[in-house]
Design a protein around this motif. Structure first.
Motif, PDB file in Angstrom:
ATOM      1  N   ASN A 113      56.299  50.720  -4.821  1.00 62.84           N
ATOM      2  CA  ASN A 113      57.691  50.843  -4.353  1.00 62.84           C
ATOM      3  C   ASN A 113      57.796  51.249  -2.880  1.00 62.84           C
ATOM      4  O   ASN A 113      58.709  51.963  -2.491  1.00 62.84           O
ATOM      5  CB  ASN A 113      58.456  51.845  -5.231  1.00 62.84           C
TER       6      ASN A 113
ATOM      7  N   ARG B 293      61.379  47.848  -1.154  1.00 58.08           N
ATOM      8  CA  ARG B 293      62.118  47.221  -2.253  1.00 58.08           C
ATOM      9  C   ARG B 293      62.634  45.863  -1.788  1.00 58.08           C
ATOM     10  O   ARG B 293      63.335  45.773  -0.795  1.00 58.08           O
ATOM     11  CB  ARG B 293      63.276  48.110  -2.695  1.00 58.08           C
TER      12      ARG B 293
ATOM     13  N   SER C 162      64.536  43.796  -3.722  1.00 62.36           N
ATOM     14  CA  SER C 162      65.809  43.441  -4.354  1.00 62.36           C
ATOM     15  C   SER C 162      66.536  44.725  -4.718  1.00 62.36           C
ATOM     16  O   SER C 162      65.964  45.819  -4.688  1.00 62.36           O
ATOM     17  CB  SER C 162      65.589  42.580  -5.594  1.00 62.36           C
ATOM     18  N   GLU C 163      67.796  44.587  -5.089  1.00 59.83           N
ATOM     19  CA  GLU C 163      68.594  45.757  -5.462  1.00 59.83           C
ATOM     20  C   GLU C 163      68.396  46.135  -6.923  1.00 59.83           C
ATOM     21  O   GLU C 163      68.128  47.278  -7.249  1.00 59.83           O
ATOM     22  CB  GLU C 163      70.076  45.479  -5.184  1.00 59.83           C
ATOM     23  N   ASP C 164      68.558  45.179  -7.818  1.00 59.96           N
ATOM     24  CA  ASP C 164      68.584  45.525  -9.240  1.00 59.96           C
ATOM     25  C   ASP C 164      68.002  44.431 -10.135  1.00 59.96           C
ATOM     26  O   ASP C 164      68.443  44.251 -11.268  1.00 59.96           O
ATOM     27  CB  ASP C 164      70.024  45.830  -9.679  1.00 59.96           C
TER      28      ASP C 164
ATOM     29  N   GLU D 181      65.681  43.042 -12.712  1.00 54.73           N
ATOM     30  CA  GLU D 181      64.768  43.568 -13.728  1.00 54.73           C
ATOM     31  C   GLU D 181      63.415  42.871 -13.621  1.00 54.73           C
ATOM     32  O   GLU D 181      63.336  41.645 -13.527  1.00 54.73           O
ATOM     33  CB  GLU D 181      65.358  43.346 -15.121  1.00 54.73           C
TER      34      GLU D 181
ATOM     35  N   ASP E 173      61.271  43.394 -11.121  1.00 55.21           N
ATOM     36  CA  ASP E 173      60.804  43.396  -9.737  1.00 55.21           C
ATOM     37  C   ASP E 173      59.793  44.529  -9.560  1.00 55.21           C
ATOM     38  O   ASP E 173      60.137  45.718  -9.645  1.00 55.21           O
ATOM     39  CB  ASP E 173      61.996  43.579  -8.796  1.00 55.21           C
TER      40      ASP E 173
ATOM     41  N   SER F  15      58.450  45.708  -7.022  1.00 53.71           N
ATOM     42  CA  SER F  15      58.638  46.563  -5.849  1.00 53.71           C
ATOM     43  C   SER F  15      59.528  47.770  -6.144  1.00 53.71           C
ATOM     44  O   SER F  15      59.698  48.639  -5.294  1.00 53.71           O
ATOM     45  CB  SER F  15      59.239  45.760  -4.693  1.00 53.71           C
ATOM     46  N   HIS F  16      60.079  47.869  -7.351  1.00 56.91           N
ATOM     47  CA  HIS F  16      60.882  49.031  -7.747  1.00 56.91           C
ATOM     48  C   HIS F  16      60.033  50.104  -8.423  1.00 56.91           C
ATOM     49  O   HIS F  16      60.514  51.214  -8.659  1.00 56.91           O
ATOM     50  CB  HIS F  16      61.981  48.612  -8.731  1.00 56.91           C
TER      51      HIS F  16
END
Length: 239
Positions: A128, A131, A133-135, A137, A139, A141-142
């Motif tokens: 992480n 990031r 993307s924002e949200d 599922e 991903d 990188s979160h």
């Protein structure tokens, strides 16, 4: 195109101060890797007409080099914005006309036949740190390090499944730092690929050129007594 004097790297330390801006390459996609890296990997570990997979396609660097060097390619990314960006990057005239496909998908599970790929060339996120993307599922990188490595293990197994015997899977990966201590993410990722059945052919050290000790980071590295991480690993795995 790159300099006419371009030559393949011949040792295990790579350094590219020139970012490389031929064709549609640029450094606008945060965290993308140098086209010199992709070009070296593609020319050394594949041949004309081979099929190359990049399941973290990002800004499209690998696929642009595949088009320039007459390799068929499949690009996958969980972020639809990356897929659309890559499609735009591929929209240029070229003497080569390989078959290149890009689609939205998950690197841990994708619909490709067993042993259908001649080379994998990927630059996954480093847990992480950035990031992408924002949200979305799934991903990677979160994810903090432990769950990230669990997912990378799945990526490694899928990579082993789709790669032909005698071919290579090349991953670019870096380390991170937490609470003042280095987290050896690169070697943790390497171990997941070895556990999936790969053998390690090469460990290449790539120098980073965006880590100059100036301003904020120079002050903090001295104040808190830590060294700036100025290298990444390029792991070349064989099946």
């Amino acid at each position: 195109m790159p300099d006419k004097g371009f030559e393949l790297e011949t040792n295990t330390v790579w350094s590219f101060p020139d970012r490389g801006k031929w064709a549609t390459h640029d450094a606008k996609y945060r965290g993308n890797f140098s086209p010199f890296v992709a070009k070296n990997i593609i020319l050394r570990y594949s041949k004309d007409g081979d099929t190359v997979l990049d399941q973290f396609v990002g800004g499209g660097t690998t696929l642009v080099e595949c088009k320039l060097n007459n390799r068929n390619a499949i690009g996958i990314d969980i972020n639809p914005n990356a897929v659309e960006l890559t499609k735009r990057k591929l929209d240029f005239k070229c003497d080569c006309c390989p078959d290149i496909k890009v689609y939205n998908g998950d690197a841990t599970c994708f619909a490709l036949d067993d042993e259908s790929i001649d080379l994998i060339c990927s630059h996954p996120p480093y847990a992480n740190i950035i990031r992408y993307s924002e949200d979305i599922e799934g991903d990677l990188s979160h994810l903090p390090i432990a769950p990230f490595l669990e997912k990378i293990e799945q990526v490694a197994k899928e990579s082993y499944r789709v790669l032909r015997k005698g071919k290579y899977c090349v991953i670019v990966m870096g380390d991170t730092r937490k609470n003042g201590m280095v987290q050896p993410l690169g070697f943790e990722v390497m171990q997941r690929y070895l556990s999936a059945g790969f053998k390690i052919k090469e460990i290449i050290i790539k120098e980073q050129h965006n880590c100059k000790a100036t301003g904020f980071w120079k002050t903090n590295s001295q104040k808190f007594n830590f060294l700036l991480l100025a290298h990444e690993y390029i792991f070349v795995f064989g099946k």
